[in-house]
Scaffold this active site. Structure first.
Site, PDB file in Angstrom:
ATOM      1  N   ARG B  60       0.847  -1.189   0.000  1.00 40.69           N
ATOM      2  CA  ARG B  60       0.000   0.000   0.000  1.00 40.69           C
ATOM      3  C   ARG B  60       0.882   1.238   0.000  1.00 40.69           C
ATOM      4  O   ARG B  60       1.130   1.844   1.013  1.00 40.69           O
ATOM      5  CB  ARG B  60      -0.914  -0.016   1.209  1.00 40.69           C
ATOM      6  CG  ARG B  60      -1.973   1.089   1.174  1.00 40.69           C
ATOM      7  CD  ARG B  60      -3.051   0.825   2.139  1.00 40.69           C
ATOM      8  NE  ARG B  60      -2.518   0.326   3.402  1.00 40.69           N
ATOM      9  CZ  ARG B  60      -3.259  -0.226   4.344  1.00 40.69           C
ATOM     10  NH1 ARG B  60      -4.531  -0.362   4.178  1.00 40.69           N
ATOM     11  NH2 ARG B  60      -2.710  -0.648   5.463  1.00 40.69           N
ATOM     12  N   LYS B 168       5.412 -18.449   8.961  1.00 43.18           N
ATOM     13  CA  LYS B 168       4.820 -18.665  10.272  1.00 43.18           C
ATOM     14  C   LYS B 168       4.381 -17.297  10.823  1.00 43.18           C
ATOM     15  O   LYS B 168       4.935 -16.294  10.396  1.00 43.18           O
ATOM     16  CB  LYS B 168       5.825 -19.343  11.199  1.00 43.18           C
ATOM     17  CG  LYS B 168       6.977 -18.421  11.590  1.00 43.18           C
ATOM     18  CD  LYS B 168       7.692 -18.890  12.823  1.00 43.18           C
ATOM     19  CE  LYS B 168       8.478 -17.738  13.369  1.00 43.18           C
ATOM     20  NZ  LYS B 168       9.264 -17.964  14.508  1.00 43.18           N
ATOM     21  N   ASP B 197       9.426 -22.801   7.087  1.00 38.38           N
ATOM     22  CA  ASP B 197      10.050 -22.849   8.403  1.00 38.38           C
ATOM     23  C   ASP B 197      11.528 -22.682   8.098  1.00 38.38           C
ATOM     24  O   ASP B 197      12.195 -23.622   7.679  1.00 38.38           O
ATOM     25  CB  ASP B 197       9.776 -24.190   9.084  1.00 38.38           C
ATOM     26  CG  ASP B 197      10.303 -24.209  10.515  1.00 38.38           C
ATOM     27  OD1 ASP B 197      11.298 -23.513  10.774  1.00 38.38           O
ATOM     28  OD2 ASP B 197       9.722 -24.914  11.360  1.00 38.38           O
ATOM     29  N   HIS B 198      12.054 -21.474   8.298  1.00 37.54           N
ATOM     30  CA  HIS B 198      13.367 -21.206   7.727  1.00 37.54           C
ATOM     31  C   HIS B 198      14.466 -22.037   8.359  1.00 37.54           C
ATOM     32  O   HIS B 198      15.531 -22.168   7.801  1.00 37.54           O
ATOM     33  CB  HIS B 198      13.702 -19.713   7.790  1.00 37.54           C
ATOM     34  CG  HIS B 198      13.930 -19.204   9.178  1.00 37.54           C
ATOM     35  ND1 HIS B 198      12.936 -18.615   9.912  1.00 37.54           N
ATOM     36  CD2 HIS B 198      15.014 -19.225   9.956  1.00 37.54           C
ATOM     37  CE1 HIS B 198      13.422 -18.296  11.094  1.00 37.54           C
ATOM     38  NE2 HIS B 198      14.676 -18.641  11.152  1.00 37.54           N
ATOM     39  N   LYS B 202      18.351 -24.461   6.689  1.00 30.44           N
ATOM     40  CA  LYS B 202      19.756 -24.380   7.128  1.00 30.44           C
ATOM     41  C   LYS B 202      20.498 -25.665   6.801  1.00 30.44           C
ATOM     42  O   LYS B 202      19.978 -26.756   6.950  1.00 30.44           O
ATOM     43  CB  LYS B 202      19.806 -24.123   8.642  1.00 30.44           C
ATOM     44  CG  LYS B 202      19.377 -22.725   9.019  1.00 30.44           C
ATOM     45  CD  LYS B 202      19.526 -22.531  10.507  1.00 30.44           C
ATOM     46  CE  LYS B 202      18.972 -21.205  10.957  1.00 30.44           C
ATOM     47  NZ  LYS B 202      19.750 -20.064  10.504  1.00 30.44           N
ATOM     48  N   GLU B 236      18.231 -17.409  22.399  1.00 33.93           N
ATOM     49  CA  GLU B 236      18.502 -16.160  21.707  1.00 33.93           C
ATOM     50  C   GLU B 236      19.008 -15.170  22.743  1.00 33.93           C
ATOM     51  O   GLU B 236      18.523 -15.155  23.871  1.00 33.93           O
ATOM     52  CB  GLU B 236      17.221 -15.621  21.069  1.00 33.93           C
ATOM     53  CG  GLU B 236      16.696 -16.467  19.942  1.00 33.93           C
ATOM     54  CD  GLU B 236      15.299 -16.037  19.521  1.00 33.93           C
ATOM     55  OE1 GLU B 236      15.196 -15.265  18.573  1.00 33.93           O
ATOM     56  OE2 GLU B 236      14.328 -16.458  20.157  1.00 33.93           O
ATOM     57  N   ASP B 255       5.725 -19.192  19.435  1.00 32.95           N
ATOM     58  CA  ASP B 255       6.645 -18.525  18.526  1.00 32.95           C
ATOM     59  C   ASP B 255       7.664 -19.494  17.926  1.00 32.95           C
ATOM     60  O   ASP B 255       7.888 -19.487  16.716  1.00 32.95           O
ATOM     61  CB  ASP B 255       7.369 -17.388  19.265  1.00 32.95           C
ATOM     62  CG  ASP B 255       8.222 -16.552  18.336  1.00 32.95           C
ATOM     63  OD1 ASP B 255       7.845 -16.414  17.152  1.00 32.95           O
ATOM     64  OD2 ASP B 255       9.258 -16.040  18.775  1.00 32.95           O
ATOM     65  N   HIS B 260       9.926 -24.464  14.932  1.00 33.94           N
ATOM     66  CA  HIS B 260      11.335 -24.827  14.792  1.00 33.94           C
ATOM     67  C   HIS B 260      11.724 -26.029  15.650  1.00 33.94           C
ATOM     68  O   HIS B 260      12.325 -26.991  15.177  1.00 33.94           O
ATOM     69  CB  HIS B 260      12.244 -23.656  15.187  1.00 33.94           C
ATOM     70  CG  HIS B 260      11.964 -22.396  14.431  1.00 33.94           C
ATOM     71  ND1 HIS B 260      11.541 -22.404  13.129  1.00 33.94           N
ATOM     72  CD2 HIS B 260      12.065 -21.098  14.777  1.00 33.94           C
ATOM     73  CE1 HIS B 260      11.388 -21.164  12.717  1.00 33.94           C
ATOM     74  NE2 HIS B 260      11.693 -20.346  13.705  1.00 33.94           N
ATOM     75  N   LYS B 358      14.493 -16.302  25.351  1.00 32.34           N
ATOM     76  CA  LYS B 358      15.092 -15.040  24.923  1.00 32.34           C
ATOM     77  C   LYS B 358      15.969 -14.495  26.045  1.00 32.34           C
ATOM     78  O   LYS B 358      15.793 -14.856  27.203  1.00 32.34           O
ATOM     79  CB  LYS B 358      13.998 -14.039  24.578  1.00 32.34           C
ATOM     80  CG  LYS B 358      13.218 -14.444  23.339  1.00 32.34           C
ATOM     81  CD  LYS B 358      12.611 -13.248  22.661  1.00 32.34           C
ATOM     82  CE  LYS B 358      12.030 -13.604  21.308  1.00 32.34           C
ATOM     83  NZ  LYS B 358      13.035 -13.656  20.247  1.00 32.34           N
TER      84      LYS B 358
END
Lengths: 338, 505
Positions: B60, B168, B197-198, B202, B236, B255, B260, B358
């Protein structure tokens, strides 16, 4: 880096082990040993290429420089682990005198245990690989016919001398071309009836391209000589229905044109030798498609069914020099093209 | 009749997609700028895109093609993995088209439809289009309806393939996932839906299959007879960043655990597929996901945590409740540890400890297979005090690689044994920078290879694992842990109860 002058093979083995220890965990996983046969002035170039290739395939690089065959037998060695060579470890060995004819006696104990051996001639390709013991120990042999005085004749010689596991970097150089040409026929069922290749007459890549198309498609490609372009200029394929697919090289890109569609530009960069070498090292089994293309180029059938193992044939250049100069344009390592 | 210039033996020739277009919805968004556009450039630079490849950006904005191009230029240059080559970019950028419009704007979608038809006639694209949904899930139904209305998602009508790529989250529980799957599958055909699902893109994750099924050394020990437990960690060091709105509604389990971590678990625990056909691999993954059992007492067998203020990597980090746009009384978890079991003969009795969080001390994702101790040790007990479990650790990121930890004699006159680690670093053995996950996945979508994409059944099965956890956690408060710690104390106790400890990842 350790430099050893007028040394012995055993000293080199010890020095390499010491360097590896002091470098810590560097280069602990080796996928192969790469023997590079080079001339003195190309040592740095070979190192640079090996560094790029080693990024994809961790290897021990053994660079063999043979010179001054008539002088006193002597061995100088330079050992580098990590550092400027990235993940690779390298031994540069300069061999003089009669020792140069027995380079394998120094190289064999330096080969990493139980991993494949690849020998790469970054120089004029040898006339007969069986004469060089460094070619016999290798599972894969890489030559570069473009470095010969008459590259096309050198390629034909490669066909005569072929054993499964041989490849030539001129073949590697047309992988991107072949990708573009093959991609054109992913979406069409058309039969190819003819091909035209525009290239300088001495371009070995064009000869191999013609060989490949002939072997795959059963056609006889037309080689159209040109002196306007230094390298292969274009490949055109004619389909049965009259359509044409043309790939034309322009600087760094290829113009891809096809009847009834807009022209497209595709990347066709010139790759450094290191990238080409890396592509070669990716597969350590015989390249059957190459042998077919090479066979079609030289008019020799069933190259792939030759025995993969060569037997060493002793040839003393000191005696060969006294004999008649070899016939043809190509006279072997250290020789002169007529 | 296949292409006569291609044979299976000619492995130098890379797989290149058929001429096609990639339509990116939400092209101005974060994902598109950071991952997608750089991936497209890298693919072009490696010569892996077909002639006549077109990128259509939809967003947009009141933009022309030129504005879109300059955004893409900046994004590609910043994110590209391969060397920058201006001429490659020029060729690629000449094939960029921008279609402005909002998702409820019929005219904009009609315009997109016409543009695609126009491309088909002009570029030899034969109607092949992949639609990439780089948009919030709330907008999915709207866009899907627009695609259905214009017939753009119809393979038959377009004369080529029409694929859709969904990011996702795939819903936020089983019911919403099923609804979403049904909607997507009804607009497109199920085999044309690619869920990204990245993690599966890998190299090391794909290497799990190679490690397990290409070697004879590990598989005989890969079962409850030899394996004591398995720990899967995804830590992370960052906080929630700018994703407050999404994250507070979802939490760590939705998440990353749902996608994953359960995918990693499936790859580690699955049986050998009969072949490397995508359907066979999915069948095995689905089987093992169906066998996943939750702890009997979820309260006892799982731990939720939420980070407090603290220090991470030499920098001060604020607590979760002080993050911008997070309600001060939020009970969303930023850490989850759970003990899972797999109910089949191979894994009966072997706990799978799965944790993610995290603001951990460092960023690391790894799978550790801990083997049982030797049944008999003919040594003086004092000499083997330092001997732990043998471990096989698959490090997914960073420093991708495999570590084998085993006992070895300490040099000296005494027979003293301690653990040493034999370290295979993927990045050392193969330092060639491995392709970005998105690069590989975008290429697979365009080629139509579904091996690395979970299907609807897998997604739904994963929700069947996560939903009961969420239900049990309702109304509970997560345990606090300081930023820069390996999670709350309760997580350590979870393992300590069974005489185990977390591996320091």
């Amino acid at each position: 880096m350790i430099g050893l002058w007028d040394t012995t093979g055993n000293e080199v083995v010890k020095a390499l082990a010491a360097e590896r220890r002091s470098a810590g965990g560097v280069a602990s996983g080796l996928a192969l040993s790469l023997i590079a046969v080079v001339e003195e002035r190309k040592v740095r170039e070979a190192e640079a290429a090996a560094t790029i290739a080693a990024a994809a395939h961790p290897c021990r690089v053994l660079i063999v420089v043979r010179s001054d065959l008539d002088g006193r037998s002597r061995l100088d060695a330079e050992i580098v682990v990590g550092g400027r060579l990235g993940p690779a470890e390298a031994v540069v060995m300069r061999m003089y005198g009669r020792l140069a004819l027995h380079a394998e006696s120094v190289v064999m104990p330096l080969l990493a245990p139980d991993v494949p051996v690849v020998t790469w001639w970054h120089s004029e390709p040898p006339e007969t690989i069986a004469n060089d013991f460094l070619g016999i120990v290798a599972d894969r042999r890489i030559t570069d016919s473009a470095q010969a005085a008459d590259p096309v004749a050198a390629l034909k010689r490669r066909a005569e001398d072929y054993a499964p596991g041989d490849t030539d970097l001129t073949w590697t150089r047309i992988t991107l071309w072949r990708t573009l040409v093959a991609g054109a026929f992913d979406t069409t069922e058309e039969t190819v009836v003819g091909a035209t290749i525009v290239a300088p007459p001495s371009d070995p890549t064009a000869a191999l391209m013609a060989g490949w198309l002939a072997a795959r498609l059963g056609i006889t490609p037309v080689l159209e000589p040109t002196d306007q372009w230094p390298r292969m200029r274009s490949v055109q394929l004619q389909c049965a229905n009259g359509d044409c697919v043309t790939v034309t090289r322009e600087e760094g890109t290829a113009l891809f044109s096809r009847t009834g569609q807009e022209d497209r530009y595709m990347p066709l960069p010139r790759r450094p030798v290191g990238d080409e070498l890396a592509e070669e090292l990716r597969r350590l089994d015989p390249d059957q498609i190459y042998s077919e293309a090479l066979g079609a180029l030289a008019g020799i059938k069933h190259l792939e069914s030759r025995p993969p193992q060569r037997v060493h044939i002793w040839r003393d250049p000191a005696q060969a020099q006294r004999a008649e100069a070899p016939v043809g344009a190509y006279a072997g390592p250290g020789g002169r093209a007529v | 009749m296949g292409n006569p210039l291609r044979t299976a033996q000619d492995r130098r020739l890379p797989r290149i997609p058929e001429p096609c277009a990639l339509v990116i919805f939400g092209v101005t968004g974060d994902l598109s700028r950071k991952k997608l556009i750089p991936a497209v450039y890298d693919l072009a630079n490696r010569g892996l895109l077909p002639p006549g490849f077109v990128v259509l950006g939809f967003a947009r904005r009141d933009w022309g093609d030129g504005d879109f191009e300059s955004l893409a230029y900046a994004a590609a240059k910043k994110g590209a993995r391969t060397p920058w080559r201006e001429e490659v970019w020029q060729r690629l950028a000449s094939q960029f088209v921008f279609v402005p419009g909002s998702f409820d704007d019929d005219a904009a979608f009609d315009h997109l439809h016409d543009t695609l038809n126009d491309l088909r006639d002009r570029n030899g694209i034969a109607g092949n289009v992949a639609f990439y949904f780089s948009i919030p899930p709330a907008a999915f139904p709207l866009v899907l309806k627009q695609l259905a209305r214009t017939g753009m998602a119809d393979n038959a009508k377009s004369g080529g393939w029409r694929r859709v790529v969904v990011e996702k989250p795939f819903g936020n529980d089983l019911a919403s996932a099923m609804e979403l799957n049904q909607l997507v599958d009804s607009v497109f055909t199920p085999q044309d839906v690619f869920r990204i699902d990245h993690y599966l893109g890998k190299e090391t994750v794909q290497n799990i299959l190679a490690l397990r099924f290409a070697n004879n050394l590990f598989e005989p020990t890969w079962n409850s007879k030899y394996v004591d437990s398995v720990q899967i960690t995804m830590a992370e060091d960052v906080g929630i960043g700018t994703r407050a709105g999404f994250y507070d509604a979802a939490g760590a389990a939705r998440d990353v655990l749902q996608n994953h971590l359960l995918q990693l678990l499936a790859l580690v625990a699955m049986e050998e597929p009969t072949s490397f056909d995508p359907n066979e691999i999915r069948a095995e993954k689905l089987k093992v996901l169906k066998a996943v059992a939750l702890p009997k007492d979820i309260e006892l067998g799982s731990v939720r945590g939420q980070y407090l203020a603290g220090w991470v990597a030499g920098e001060r980090a604020v607590g979760y409740l002080e993050e911008a746009n997070i309600p001060p009384d939020s009970t969303t978890e930023t850490y989850v540890a759970v003990e899972l079991h797999i109910q089949n003969r191979r894994w009966a009795g072997v706990p799978f400890y799965v944790r993610c969080g995290k603001r951990m001390p460092r960023r690391v994702t790894e799978i550790a297979v801990l083997f049982k101790k030797a049944p008999h040790l003919p040594f003086n007990p004092a000499d083997v005090e330092m001997l732990g479990n043998n471990q096989l650790v698959i490090r997914v990121q960073p420093d991708e690689g495999v570590v084998l930890k085993f006992g070895s004699k300490v040099p000296g006159t005494a027979m003293e044994v301690r653990d040493i680690a034999m370290d295979f670093q993927y990045g050392e053995a193969f330092t060639e920078s491995s392709p970005e996950a998105y690069e590989r996945l975008v290429l697979d979508v365009l080629i139509g290879d579904r091996t690395l994409f979970p299907d609807a059944a897998e997604v739904e099965q994963s929700w069947r694992v996560v939903d009961p956890l969420e239900d049990a956690w309702k109304g509970t408060t997560p345990e606090p842990y300081r930023s820069g710690e390996w999670g709350p104390r309760a997580a350590d106790e979870l393992l300590a109860r069974e005489g185990r400890t977390w591996r320091r990842a």
